[in-house]
Scaffold this motif. Structure first.
Motif, short mmCIF file in Angstrom:
data_model
loop_
_atom_site.label_atom_id
_atom_site.label_comp_id
_atom_site.label_asym_id
_atom_site.label_seq_id
_atom_site.Cartn_x
_atom_site.Cartn_y
_atom_site.Cartn_z
N ALA A 131 1.07 -1.65 0.22
CA ALA A 131 0.08 0.00 0.26
C ALA A 131 0.55 0.85 -0.22
CB ALA A 131 -1.05 -0.32 1.70
N THR A 132 0.41 2.45 -1.01
CA THR A 132 1.05 3.24 -0.76
C THR A 132 0.51 4.33 -1.58
OG1 THR A 132 3.06 3.70 -2.06
CG2 THR A 132 2.19 3.21 -3.92
N GLY A 133 1.46 5.76 -1.04
CA GLY A 133 -0.21 6.72 -1.59
C GLY A 133 0.19 6.97 -2.84
N LEU A 134 -1.28 7.72 -3.54
CA LEU A 134 -1.14 7.75 -5.19
C LEU A 134 -0.84 9.17 -5.46
CD1 LEU A 134 -2.79 7.17 -7.59
CD2 LEU A 134 -4.87 8.95 -6.97
N ALA A 135 -0.16 9.03 -6.46
CA ALA A 135 1.11 10.18 -7.00
C ALA A 135 0.75 10.79 -8.40
CB ALA A 135 2.33 10.30 -6.48
N GLY B 205 -7.29 11.09 -10.82
CA GLY B 205 -6.68 10.06 -10.30
C GLY B 205 -7.36 9.16 -9.87
N ALA B 206 -8.44 9.84 -9.15
CA ALA B 206 -9.29 9.05 -7.73
C ALA B 206 -11.10 8.95 -8.52
CB ALA B 206 -10.36 9.94 -6.96
N ALA B 207 -10.36 9.53 -10.12
CA ALA B 207 -11.70 9.31 -10.72
C ALA B 207 -11.32 8.04 -11.65
CB ALA B 207 -12.01 10.41 -11.83
N ASN C 21 -8.62 3.58 -1.81
CA ASN C 21 -8.78 3.92 -0.03
C ASN C 21 -8.26 3.00 0.36
OD1 ASN C 21 -10.72 6.12 -0.20
ND2 ASN C 21 -12.60 4.52 -0.40
N THR C 22 -7.69 2.22 -0.59
CA THR C 22 -5.85 1.01 0.23
C THR C 22 -5.05 1.23 -0.15
OG1 THR C 22 -6.24 -0.78 -1.98
CG2 THR C 22 -7.65 -1.93 0.40
N GLY C 23 -4.61 2.77 -0.86
CA GLY C 23 -3.78 3.05 -0.42
C GLY C 23 -2.97 2.32 -1.66
N ALA C 24 -3.27 1.66 -2.70
CA ALA C 24 -2.25 0.46 -3.39
C ALA C 24 -1.60 1.18 -4.44
CB ALA C 24 -2.31 -0.40 -4.04
N VAL C 25 -1.87 1.56 -4.83
CA VAL C 25 -1.36 2.80 -6.18
C VAL C 25 -0.59 3.65 -6.31
CG1 VAL C 25 -1.57 3.57 -8.03
CG2 VAL C 25 -3.60 1.79 -7.82
N GLN C 26 0.49 3.75 -6.33
CA GLN C 26 1.42 4.88 -6.43
C GLN C 26 1.13 5.82 -7.51
OE1 GLN C 26 5.76 4.32 -7.82
NE2 GLN C 26 6.47 4.91 -5.64
N ARG C 27 1.15 5.43 -8.48
CA ARG C 27 0.93 6.32 -10.01
C ARG C 27 0.63 6.15 -10.92
NH1 ARG C 27 6.84 5.00 -10.58
NH2 ARG C 27 6.76 5.00 -12.49
N ILE C 28 -0.46 6.82 -11.80
CA ILE C 28 -0.67 6.30 -13.31
C ILE C 28 -0.02 6.86 -14.33
CG2 ILE C 28 -3.47 7.04 -14.06
CD1 ILE C 28 -4.33 6.65 -11.31
N ALA D 245 2.66 0.38 -8.54
CA ALA D 245 2.83 -0.08 -7.50
C ALA D 245 3.97 -0.72 -7.06
CB ALA D 245 1.27 -1.00 -7.00
N VAL D 246 4.18 -0.13 -5.67
CA VAL D 246 5.12 -0.54 -4.77
C VAL D 246 5.10 -1.04 -3.28
CG1 VAL D 246 6.90 0.96 -6.51
CG2 VAL D 246 6.44 2.15 -3.79
N ASP D 247 5.79 -1.49 -2.66
CA ASP D 247 5.76 -1.99 -1.33
C ASP D 247 6.08 -0.81 -0.58
OD1 ASP D 247 5.53 -2.64 1.33
OD2 ASP D 247 6.26 -4.87 0.38
N PRO D 248 5.67 0.03 0.04
CA PRO D 248 5.62 1.16 0.75
C PRO D 248 7.31 0.30 2.11
CG PRO D 248 4.22 1.29 1.13
CD PRO D 248 3.49 0.32 0.18
N ASP D 249 6.95 -0.46 2.60
CA ASP D 249 7.87 -1.33 3.25
C ASP D 249 8.96 -1.59 3.30
OD1 ASP D 249 5.81 -0.55 5.68
OD2 ASP D 249 4.28 -2.46 4.91
#
Length: 201
Positions: A15-19, A26-28, A121-128, A139-143
């Protein structure tokens, strides 16, 4: 065949933040893709795998929510990858060794296979990345951001999942291209049994 890269890439999603350039846009996009993926309860078709060394292989795949997946490679490759809802296993039909198993919840395909999908809402996507003909989610793993990346590629008009790309920490890319897809057919639960695949050897 570099099946190890296919499997190694399965651990590359968290999970990571959408950038994106414009969070609302991006949300749409993510809501639109959520609706598509949630409507897809099962799928089957042909796939082609492209490896970083230039080799490729092909086979058939089956997906059923929640948590079930099977990738069967064409001869001469003896491998079958099966997710039974708890584990993902690599079964070598030419070997008597126990198959390697990985928790399905630790794979990026869990994002596609879960019962209800909520990418934003799961924050899985880093960018589009969006173009007139396709949309790509990265997507990447933030941990463990050095573990690699996952890209899911969707065609437009109509929206459809067409491929995903995993990149491991060494920069080796493996592409799974979905050459065909039929959706929402009845797939029996027992076709996703790891134990049955082992017995078929």
């Amino acid at each position: 065949m570099e099946r190890r890269f296919f499997i190694a890439g399965l651990g590359a999603l968290g999970a990571t933040g959408l950038a994106t350039a414009g969070r609302a846009q991006g949300a749409a996009e993510l809501e639109r893709i959520d609706a598509y993926l949630n409507a897809m309860r099962s799928a089957q078709g042909r796939f082609v795998q492209f490896n970083s060394d230039g080799s490729q292989s092909a086979g058939q795949y089956w997906l059923r929510k929640p948590g079930l997946m099977k990738f069967e490679y064409d001869a001469p490759h003896p491998h079958v990858i099966v997710a039974d809802g708890t584990w993902v296993a690599v079964v070598d039909r030419n070997s008597n060794d126990d198959p390697h198993r990985y928790p399905v919840g630790r794979t990026p395909l869990n994002l596609i296979l879960r019962d209800r999908i909520d990418l934003l809402n799961t924050g899985a996507v880093q960018r589009i990345r969006k173009s007139p003909n396709q949309t790509t989610l990265v997507a990447v793993d933030p941990d463990d951001p050095d573990s690699g990346t996952l890209e899911m590629v969707f065609s437009e008009n109509p929206l459809a999942l067409t491929q995903w790309v995993t990149t491991n920490p060494q920069g080796q890319r493996t592409t799974i291209q979905l050459a065909s897809m039929e959706q929402n057919m009845d797939l029996p639960r027992n076709m996703f049994s790891i134990e049955q695949e082992v017995l078929r050897r």
